[in-house]
Design an enzyme around this catalytic site. Structure first.
Site, PDB file in Angstrom:
ATOM      1  N   GLU A  73       0.729  -1.276  -0.072  1.00 16.17           N
ATOM      2  CA  GLU A  73      -0.046  -0.083   0.060  1.00 16.17           C
ATOM      3  C   GLU A  73       0.798   1.176  -0.178  1.00 16.17           C
ATOM      4  O   GLU A  73       0.502   2.332   0.082  1.00 16.17           O
ATOM      5  CB  GLU A  73      -0.989  -0.053   1.357  1.00 16.17           C
ATOM      6  CG  GLU A  73      -1.811  -1.247   1.287  1.00 16.17           C
ATOM      7  CD  GLU A  73      -2.944  -1.236   2.264  1.00 16.17           C
ATOM      8  OE1 GLU A  73      -2.385  -1.125   3.368  1.00 16.17           O
ATOM      9  OE2 GLU A  73      -4.110  -1.219   2.032  1.00 16.17           O
ATOM     10  N   TYR A 119     -12.331  18.177  19.042  1.00 11.65           N
ATOM     11  CA  TYR A 119     -11.003  17.469  18.901  1.00 11.65           C
ATOM     12  C   TYR A 119     -10.836  16.702  17.373  1.00 11.65           C
ATOM     13  O   TYR A 119     -10.004  16.684  16.878  1.00 11.65           O
ATOM     14  CB  TYR A 119     -10.634  16.362  19.880  1.00 11.65           C
ATOM     15  CG  TYR A 119     -10.303  17.381  21.121  1.00 11.65           C
ATOM     16  CD1 TYR A 119      -9.223  18.085  21.400  1.00 11.65           C
ATOM     17  CD2 TYR A 119     -11.266  17.438  22.152  1.00 11.65           C
ATOM     18  CE1 TYR A 119      -9.043  19.060  22.472  1.00 11.65           C
ATOM     19  CE2 TYR A 119     -11.486  18.379  23.186  1.00 11.65           C
ATOM     20  CZ  TYR A 119     -10.075  19.242  23.264  1.00 11.65           C
ATOM     21  OH  TYR A 119      -9.945  19.943  24.437  1.00 11.65           O
TER      22      TYR A 119
HETATM   23 ZN   LIG Z   1      -5.054  -1.179   3.864  1.00 16.92          ZN
END
Ligand SMILES: [Zn+2]
Length: 210
Positions: A73, A119
């Site tokens: 990835e 937040y």
């Molecule tokens: Zn992934």
């Protein structure tokens, strides 16, 4: 910070995320930007058992420069770095609640988590859903890059979040905030909720520019 320091920090933050259940098996990958490319976690490696000497070093064009073979990835990270010059680290997780949100039908894929807390607005902001692509499909990189130009974090449909930061700690903290907001969104689903108003969100964006 030296490259050696960054390697140690990637290992520590990876182990911390793994030990606290943000990553399972060999899922998830972390990277930091270097002067001549990026350091990224290797393919098939648990975030809980990283070795600083074996982290993959990859050029901005995706060529392996050293270490073990990079995560499959890695192209997601490179796509995001190319469109976010201020990003110095990226965290990609398959964390449970954010993945659950990524599997829901969304009326507005331009922002799939309501601004439930200040937040979340300050750390994540608007979170677009990137359409599903088969793992490894390079078309995903184009979709992520296009969205990353305007967003510090994106959510991959049926997959998980990709979060950038000014530093590794910044990216890790934002990824944890995203997962926390996803958990809250699931907890309050089906109840009347009061998210922050557009004016309150705008006030936060002015007071705490990203
Ligand atoms: Zn992934």
């Amino acid at each position: 910070m030296t490259e050696s320091d960054l390697r140690e920090m990637l290992v520590l933050r990876g182990r911390s995320l793994y030990d606290r259940g943000y990553a399972h098996g060999s899922s998830g990958n972390l990277s930091v930007r270097l002067a001549d490319g990026i350091l990224v976690t290797p393919t098939g490696t648990s975030l809980g058992r990283l070795d600083p000497a074996r982290l993959a070093k990859v050029s901005p064009q995706g060529a392996t420069l050293g270490g073990d073979p990079p995560s499959k990835e890695t192209f997601l990270h490179l796509a995001m770095y190319s469109r976010r010059p201020g990003a110095h680290a990226i965290v990609h997780l398959h964390c449970t609640c954010a993945v659950a949100i990524s599997c829901l039908a969304h009326a507005d894929p331009r922002n799939v988590l309501a601004p439930l807390t200040a937040y979340h607005v300050m750390r994540v902001g608007t979170l677009p859903l990137i359409p599903y692509f088969r793992p490894g499909d390079r078309a995903l990189a184009e979709a992520v890059g296009a969205a990353a130009a305007q967003h510090r974090a994106v959510l991959l449909a049926n997959h998980g979040p990709v979060v950038s930061g000014k530093s590794l700690d910044d990216a890790v903290d934002s990824a944890e905030e995203l997962e926390q907001t996803a958990k809250i969104a699931l907890l309050v689903a089906g109840r009347d909720t009061v998210p922050l108003s557009p004016a309150q969100v705008a006030d936060l964006e002015t007071a705490f520019p990203s």
